[in-house]
Design an enzyme around this catalytic site. Structure first.
Site, PDB file in Angstrom:
ATOM      1  N   GLU A 138       1.024  -1.361   0.182  1.00  0.00           N
ATOM      2  CA  GLU A 138       0.032  -0.060  -0.004  1.00  0.00           C
ATOM      3  C   GLU A 138       0.931   1.231   0.081  1.00  0.00           C
ATOM      4  O   GLU A 138       1.894   1.209   0.832  1.00  0.00           O
ATOM      5  CB  GLU A 138      -0.923   0.022   1.194  1.00  0.00           C
ATOM      6  CG  GLU A 138      -1.789   1.008   1.144  1.00  0.00           C
ATOM      7  CD  GLU A 138      -2.652   1.353  -0.153  1.00  0.00           C
ATOM      8  OE1 GLU A 138      -3.399   0.607  -0.333  1.00  0.00           O
ATOM      9  OE2 GLU A 138      -2.560   2.261  -0.417  1.00  0.00           O
ATOM     10  N   LEU A 155      -0.530   4.633   0.192  1.00  0.00           N
ATOM     11  CA  LEU A 155      -1.262   5.884   0.812  1.00  0.00           C
ATOM     12  C   LEU A 155      -0.541   6.450   1.668  1.00  0.00           C
ATOM     13  O   LEU A 155       0.313   5.967   2.356  1.00  0.00           O
ATOM     14  CB  LEU A 155      -2.471   5.286   1.213  1.00  0.00           C
ATOM     15  CG  LEU A 155      -2.842   4.472   2.791  1.00  0.00           C
ATOM     16  CD1 LEU A 155      -2.364   4.940   3.725  1.00  0.00           C
ATOM     17  CD2 LEU A 155      -4.043   3.819   2.581  1.00  0.00           C
ATOM     18  N   LYS A 201       7.926  -1.910  -2.216  1.00  0.00           N
ATOM     19  CA  LYS A 201       7.267  -0.745  -1.287  1.00  0.00           C
ATOM     20  C   LYS A 201       8.415  -0.222  -0.576  1.00  0.00           C
ATOM     21  O   LYS A 201       8.659   1.079  -0.117  1.00  0.00           O
ATOM     22  CB  LYS A 201       6.827  -1.864  -0.326  1.00  0.00           C
ATOM     23  CG  LYS A 201       6.089  -1.163   0.906  1.00  0.00           C
ATOM     24  CD  LYS A 201       5.172   0.322   0.611  1.00  0.00           C
ATOM     25  CE  LYS A 201       5.138   1.372   1.861  1.00  0.00           C
ATOM     26  NZ  LYS A 201       4.451   2.517   1.576  1.00  0.00           N
ATOM     27  N   ASN A 257       9.612   3.990  -0.218  1.00  0.00           N
ATOM     28  CA  ASN A 257       9.925   4.697   1.131  1.00  0.00           C
ATOM     29  C   ASN A 257      11.393   4.957   1.235  1.00  0.00           C
ATOM     30  O   ASN A 257      11.581   6.203   1.581  1.00  0.00           O
ATOM     31  CB  ASN A 257       9.352   3.764   2.211  1.00  0.00           C
ATOM     32  CG  ASN A 257       7.856   4.110   2.444  1.00  0.00           C
ATOM     33  OD1 ASN A 257       7.253   4.881   1.618  1.00  0.00           O
ATOM     34  ND2 ASN A 257       7.321   3.337   3.449  1.00  0.00           N
ATOM     35  N   GLY A 264      13.214  20.341   6.918  1.00  0.00           N
ATOM     36  CA  GLY A 264      12.625  20.456   8.299  1.00  0.00           C
ATOM     37  C   GLY A 264      13.333  19.924   9.419  1.00  0.00           C
ATOM     38  O   GLY A 264      14.698  19.952   9.196  1.00  0.00           O
ATOM     39  N   GLY A 284       9.396  11.587  10.150  1.00  0.00           N
ATOM     40  CA  GLY A 284       8.938  10.394  11.195  1.00  0.00           C
ATOM     41  C   GLY A 284       7.845   9.826  10.617  1.00  0.00           C
ATOM     42  O   GLY A 284       7.890   9.336   9.339  1.00  0.00           O
ATOM     43  N   CYS A 314       6.156   4.965   9.081  1.00  0.00           N
ATOM     44  CA  CYS A 314       6.635   3.916   8.027  1.00  0.00           C
ATOM     45  C   CYS A 314       8.216   4.377   7.769  1.00  0.00           C
ATOM     46  O   CYS A 314       8.814   3.370   7.630  1.00  0.00           O
ATOM     47  CB  CYS A 314       5.953   4.554   6.658  1.00  0.00           C
ATOM     48  SG  CYS A 314       4.103   3.682   6.992  1.00  0.00           S
ATOM     49  N   LYS A 347      10.905   3.104  10.152  1.00  0.00           N
ATOM     50  CA  LYS A 347      11.058   1.761  10.502  1.00  0.00           C
ATOM     51  C   LYS A 347      11.338   1.173   8.972  1.00  0.00           C
ATOM     52  O   LYS A 347      12.189   0.317   9.133  1.00  0.00           O
ATOM     53  CB  LYS A 347       9.862   1.030  11.019  1.00  0.00           C
ATOM     54  CG  LYS A 347       8.718   0.805   9.753  1.00  0.00           C
ATOM     55  CD  LYS A 347       7.464   0.082  10.630  1.00  0.00           C
ATOM     56  CE  LYS A 347       6.277  -0.111   9.738  1.00  0.00           C
ATOM     57  NZ  LYS A 347       6.407  -0.588   8.519  1.00  0.00           N
TER      58      LYS A 347
HETATM   59  P1  NAD Z   1      -2.115   0.166  12.348  1.00  0.00           P
HETATM   60  O1  NAD Z   1      -1.407   0.093  13.755  1.00  0.00           O
HETATM   61  O2  NAD Z   1      -2.694   1.636  12.335  1.00  0.00           O
HETATM   62  O3  NAD Z   1      -3.056  -0.908  12.436  1.00  0.00           O
HETATM   63  C1  NAD Z   1      -2.908  -2.121  12.495  1.00  0.00           C
HETATM   64  C2  NAD Z   1      -4.304  -2.747  13.285  1.00  0.00           C
HETATM   65  O4  NAD Z   1      -4.069  -4.139  13.176  1.00  0.00           O
HETATM   66  C3  NAD Z   1      -4.558  -2.310  14.551  1.00  0.00           C
HETATM   67  O5  NAD Z   1      -5.900  -1.898  14.479  1.00  0.00           O
HETATM   68  C4  NAD Z   1      -4.615  -3.459  15.477  1.00  0.00           C
HETATM   69  O6  NAD Z   1      -5.436  -3.827  16.448  1.00  0.00           O
HETATM   70  C5  NAD Z   1      -4.634  -4.638  14.270  1.00  0.00           C
HETATM   71  N1  NAD Z   1      -4.260  -5.899  14.711  1.00  0.00           N
HETATM   72  C6  NAD Z   1      -2.830  -6.245  15.364  1.00  0.00           C
HETATM   73  N2  NAD Z   1      -2.694  -7.580  15.680  1.00  0.00           N
HETATM   74  C7  NAD Z   1      -3.916  -8.102  15.008  1.00  0.00           C
HETATM   75  C8  NAD Z   1      -4.320  -9.531  14.797  1.00  0.00           C
HETATM   76  N3  NAD Z   1      -3.328 -10.363  15.393  1.00  0.00           N
HETATM   77  N4  NAD Z   1      -5.366  -9.683  14.437  1.00  0.00           N
HETATM   78  C9  NAD Z   1      -6.228  -8.830  13.776  1.00  0.00           C
HETATM   79  N5  NAD Z   1      -5.763  -7.473  13.991  1.00  0.00           N
HETATM   80  C10 NAD Z   1      -4.554  -7.245  14.472  1.00  0.00           C
HETATM   81  O7  NAD Z   1      -1.134  -0.062  11.133  1.00  0.00           O
HETATM   82  P2  NAD Z   1      -0.956   0.792   9.806  1.00  0.00           P
HETATM   83  O8  NAD Z   1      -0.636   2.266   9.842  1.00  0.00           O
HETATM   84  O9  NAD Z   1      -2.595   0.575   9.213  1.00  0.00           O
HETATM   85  O10 NAD Z   1      -0.101  -0.243   9.071  1.00  0.00           O
HETATM   86  C11 NAD Z   1      -0.262  -1.636   8.832  1.00  0.00           C
HETATM   87  C12 NAD Z   1       0.664  -1.858   7.806  1.00  0.00           C
HETATM   88  O11 NAD Z   1       0.774  -1.130   6.542  1.00  0.00           O
HETATM   89  C13 NAD Z   1       2.151  -1.855   8.043  1.00  0.00           C
HETATM   90  O12 NAD Z   1       2.957  -2.909   7.618  1.00  0.00           O
HETATM   91  C14 NAD Z   1       2.666  -0.375   7.612  1.00  0.00           C
HETATM   92  O13 NAD Z   1       4.023  -0.486   7.413  1.00  0.00           O
HETATM   93  C15 NAD Z   1       1.959  -0.167   6.168  1.00  0.00           C
HETATM   94  N6  NAD Z   1       1.676   0.916   5.678  1.00  0.00           N
HETATM   95  C16 NAD Z   1       1.034   1.908   6.403  1.00  0.00           C
HETATM   96  C17 NAD Z   1       0.991   3.182   5.839  1.00  0.00           C
HETATM   97  C18 NAD Z   1       0.414   4.297   6.768  1.00  0.00           C
HETATM   98  O14 NAD Z   1       0.615   5.483   6.355  1.00  0.00           O
HETATM   99  N7  NAD Z   1       0.141   3.986   8.079  1.00  0.00           N
HETATM  100  C19 NAD Z   1       1.102   3.147   4.572  1.00  0.00           C
HETATM  101  C20 NAD Z   1       1.422   2.249   3.710  1.00  0.00           C
HETATM  102  C21 NAD Z   1       1.912   1.202   4.298  1.00  0.00           C
END
Ligand code: NAD
Length: 438
Positions: free
Chosen positions: A147, A149, A203, A207, A252, A256, A259, A262
């Site tokens: 993803e 976004l 991905k 990043n 800036g 942070g 994403c 890490k």
């Molecule tokens: P997040 O922490 O916002 O959400 C993760 C969700 O998973 C939480 O609601 C948590 O309760 C749930 N969860 C945890 N363990 C679980 C389980 N065993 N069963 C069911 N649900 C469970 O994370 P995010 O920001 O949505 O990121 C998710 C992934 O997407 C990561 O790998 C991240 O690197 C990637 N990603 C994030 C973004 C971003 O902008 N946040 C963008 C692209 C990719």
């Protein structure tokens, strides 16, 4: 369609797929989150998401559960949108992904496609396949669909993506995912299909590249300060070159969020695991850490040993504008360092005060009003580039502040205007204007 994990990525994915007419069921282990979502409330701040959630709940296209079985047993495609946080050595922790792979296995229907949407190290989707294979006899498929976004623009990024990357190992998964994504593809914006390993790496490469641009301009900013140049002019000078482009070239206080930090570390570890030393991500990471520190040092230098007795205001706590996400926020780094050095802080953020209270407790004073927070302070630190901070009423600011001093970690203002308005003004990669002493 099932989505496991209803965080920023999972919820946006679920809601947008429902918006395109699919029947979606989202599962999360967090019971409070699921209760809120069932009631049509988004548990975090993300523009446009509430409206779409309510609409699709009303139309019966999206449902929420805490039970894996309920989510998976009728789903043709299952997205894993679970967290992949850094472990102590920086590698991505994929335990949630692998645990869920085991949990869903007994409930999969024939020909289900299990898709890793999380950012995962190369080889993880293969491990998902292995985990599931051990626990089911039904025929299933795996795919990778990273993803891209951005928080704060997540809904429009999902609905109108630049591209969609799909990693598959068979035509069945490709055609399933192509059909699913067809409504989101605009002319010229492709679905890029590749093998699973390449999709997983795409991905991280994206990043790392974006983080590299930020560290690049931050390092140029340091050079500008030393050589008496203005990084904003240099930025325009290079960004207008179509080979370079303007995006992600804003100096800036360092990047942070959940994403970039890490993922840069995970790339380093991924390479180490195959016996390679990558030089670039190490530099990107080090420049970023120095940038956080360097900004605090400027504040420390200004107040000297009086820092322990000054009261400062902070505008912005989230890691960037339009989100309440505080994960790895450079603003929080600045806040903690200043507190550590004895400063008293009054903080304001348009949407992140509630989440800030959970991490900062009673170490700072929280103020709802962006001018109210300036009452009696001896300086303002601008740490997040919220729109409402860009054109403030400088007269009102000066009336409220005891000392008109602004440390601008986002280069929101013009030094000329700040000088004319009578501020001492310290920004990034430009000469400071020092008109007041403590
Ligand atoms: P997040 O922490 O916002 O959400 C993760 C969700 O998973 C939480 O609601 C948590 O309760 C749930 N969860 C945890 N363990 C679980 C389980 N065993 N069963 C069911 N649900 C469970 O994370 P995010 O920001 O949505 O990121 C998710 C992934 O997407 C990561 O790998 C991240 O690197 C990637 N990603 C994030 C973004 C971003 O902008 N946040 C963008 C692209 C990719």
């Amino acid at each position: 369609m099932a989505v496991i994990g209803t965080g920023y990525v999972g919820l946006v994915t679920g809601v947008c797929l429902a918006e395109a007419g699919n029947e979606v069921i989202c599962m999360d282990v967090d019971k409070d989150k699921i209760a809120l979502l069932r009631g049509g409330k988004v548990p975090f701040y993300e523009p446009q998401l509430d409206g779409l959630l309510v609409e699709n709940l009303f139309r019966g296209r999206i449902a929420f559960t805490t039970k894996v079985e309920e989510a998976v047993s009728r789903a043709e495609v299952i997205f894993l949108a679970l967290p992949t946080p850094p472990t102590a050595n920086g590698s991505a922790d994929v335990s949630a992904i692998l645990q869920v792979a085991q949990q869903i296995a007994p409930f999969l229907q024939g020909d289900a496609v299990v898709v890793t949407k999380s950012t995962v190290p190369v080889g993880t989707t293969e491990k998902v396949k292995e985990m599931i294979s051990r626990r089911t006899r039904v025929c299933f498929h795996v795919a990778s669909n990273p993803e891209f976004l951005r928080e704060g623009k997540a809904v429009s990024d999902f609905l109108y993506p630049d591209r969609i990357v799909i990693g598959v190992e068979d035509e069945y998964s490709e055609s399933k995912l192509r059909r699913l994504y067809e409504p989101f593809v605009r002319q010229g914006n492709p679905i890029v299909v590749m093998d699973i390993r390449s999709a997983e790496l795409t991905k991280y490469a994206a990043n790392l590249f974006l983080a590299m641009r930020i560290s690049f301009i931050n390092e140029v900013a340091l050079l500008c300060e030393r050589l008496g140049a203005d990084v904003e002019k240099v930025r325009l000078g290079i960004g207008t070159d179509t080979r370079i482009g303007k995006h992600y070239l804003f100096p800036g206080i360092g990047y942070g969020g959940s994403c970039f930090p890490k993922d840069v570390l995970a790339v380093i570890r991924m390479a180490e695991d195959v016996g390679m030393e990558l030089l670039l991500p190490v530099a990107v990471h080090r420049v970023n850490e120095r940038q956080h520190r360097y900004f605090v040092e400027k504040i420390v230098r200004f107040y000297g040993n009086k820092l322990a007795s000054v009261k400062l205001a902070v505008w912005g706590l989230s890691f960037k504008a339009n989100t309440d996400d505080l994960r790895e926020s450079p603003a929080l780094y600045v806040v903690r360092e200043l507190l550590d050095k004895g400063a008293q802080l009054r903080v304001h953020d348009p949407v992140a005060l509630a989440s800030a209270r959970r991490v900062l407790g009673n170490t700072v004073e929280y103020v709802e009003d962006m001018y109210g927070v300036l009452e009696g302070v001896e300086g303002l630190v601008v740490a997040t580039e919220w729109l409402q901070f860009r054109t403030p009423d400088f007269g009102e600011m000066k009336r409220r502040m005891r000392l008109p001093v602004v440390f601008d970690g986002r280069n929101l203002y013009s030094p000329e205007i700040m000088e004319r308005e009578g501020f001492s003004y310290v920004s990034v990669g430009r000469s400071s204007i020092l008109q007041h002493c403590v």
